[in-house]
Enzyme design. Structure first.
Site, PDB file in Angstrom:
ATOM      1  N   ALA A 139       2.630 -11.163  -4.800  1.00 24.49           N
ATOM      2  CA  ALA A 139       2.014 -11.140  -3.466  1.00 24.49           C
ATOM      3  C   ALA A 139       2.029  -9.723  -2.901  1.00 24.49           C
ATOM      4  O   ALA A 139       2.844  -9.372  -2.053  1.00 24.49           O
ATOM      5  CB  ALA A 139       2.743 -12.104  -2.541  1.00 24.49           C
ATOM      6  N   TYR A 167      -9.179  -2.872 -15.688  1.00 23.66           N
ATOM      7  CA  TYR A 167      -7.783  -3.005 -15.271  1.00 23.66           C
ATOM      8  C   TYR A 167      -6.917  -3.485 -16.437  1.00 23.66           C
ATOM      9  O   TYR A 167      -5.850  -2.923 -16.706  1.00 23.66           O
ATOM     10  CB  TYR A 167      -7.693  -3.985 -14.099  1.00 23.66           C
ATOM     11  CG  TYR A 167      -6.278  -4.227 -13.610  1.00 23.66           C
ATOM     12  CD1 TYR A 167      -5.670  -3.335 -12.736  1.00 23.66           C
ATOM     13  CD2 TYR A 167      -5.562  -5.344 -14.020  1.00 23.66           C
ATOM     14  CE1 TYR A 167      -4.371  -3.549 -12.280  1.00 23.66           C
ATOM     15  CE2 TYR A 167      -4.262  -5.565 -13.580  1.00 23.66           C
ATOM     16  CZ  TYR A 167      -3.668  -4.666 -12.713  1.00 23.66           C
ATOM     17  OH  TYR A 167      -2.384  -4.882 -12.271  1.00 23.66           O
ATOM     18  N   GLY A 184       3.538  -2.141  -1.532  1.00 21.81           N
ATOM     19  CA  GLY A 184       3.620  -3.101  -2.625  1.00 21.81           C
ATOM     20  C   GLY A 184       4.883  -3.000  -3.450  1.00 21.81           C
ATOM     21  O   GLY A 184       5.992  -2.804  -2.933  1.00 21.81           O
TER      22      GLY A 184
END
Length: 256
Positions: free
Chosen positions: A196, A162, A21
């Site tokens: 993404a 989160y 990522g």
């Protein structure tokens, strides 16, 4: 006037969450900007692969397997990075997890795991990195990856744990920036918008990706490569007067 440099030549960086990522993209981007990079993440082939890509950029890379919730593991990793690559002056803390659950039914274990990795893990990483930087006396720059979810609440995502963890990362970064400002260490954070990554295309949010893009003024999610420039900037001498900053990289999302 001298144009400030964004180069990171002859410096040593430590990147957590470096195997995938945003962390992976930033680790490679730092290498392409001239720094040697210690890549810290859970063990697996992806960790070796990112180091191979870094070495292809003509600099040194060191894979170190470990867990950001383990203070001892981090201390050993930073020590090893310095013994192999030299004094640590740059760090990016990108390790994180995300999942979703309604607050009223969320198990304590689910809450605690997200807080442990996303917030406590960032603190422990900063602590280990800063101890090394302070001992070496050369100063340094630390960048923590937060999220726009620390500023706004995402429509349709039930992720109070989160959101709270990322708000904590932002304020922790400011607090550490002030604590270490007179001792030569700058601390900043980056708050990505929808990006993404595997985290933001996980099954529970897959149906919402189209809405994410529609709600973003630029009309799309970011690619992980679009986080590299902001990270290199904050690490570099071009940002020498920036500390305690949270840089939103959200395609304009928080303007609406």
């Amino acid at each position: 006037m001298t144009v400030p440099t964004f180069r990171l030549d002859q410096r040593t960086a430590f990147v957590t969450g470096a195997a995938s990522g945003i962390g992976r993209a930033i680790a490679v981007g730092i290498a392409e900007s001239g720094a040697d990079v210690a890549c810290f993440d859970l063990p697996g082939p992806a960790l070796d692969q990112v180091c191979a890509d870094i070495q292809a950029a003509g600099v040194k890379a060191l894979p170190i397997a470990g867990d950001v919730t383990d203070a001892g593991s981090l201390a050993e990793a930073v020590s090893r990075a310095q013994s192999v690559l030299g004094d640590l002056t740059l760090a990016v803390n990108s390790a994180g997890v995300a999942n979703a659950a309604p607050a009223e039914t969320m198990p304590l274990e689910q809450w605690q795991r997200v807080i442990d990795i996303n917030l406590t893990g960032v603190f422990l990483s900063c602590q280990a990195e800063a101890r090394a930087m302070l001992a070496a006396g050369r100063g340094g720059s630390i960048v923590n990856i937060a999220s726009m979810s620390g500023t706004i609440v995402n429509r349709g995502l039930l992720q109070g744990h989160y959101n709270a963890s990322k708000a904590g990362v932002m304020h922790l970064s400011r607090s550490l920036a002030m604590e270490w400002s007179r001792r030569g260490i700058r601390v900043n954070s980056i708050s990505p918008g929808y990006t993404a990554t595997p985290m933001n295309t996980r099954p529970e949010v897959a149906e919402q990706v189209r809405q994410f893009e529609a709600d973003t003024p630029l009309g799309r999610m970011a690619t992980v490569d679009e986080l590299v420039g902001p990270a290199v900037f904050l690490l570099s001498d071009a940002a020498s007067f920036c500390t305690g900053v949270d840089l939103l990289v959200d395609g304009g999302f928080t303007c609406w």
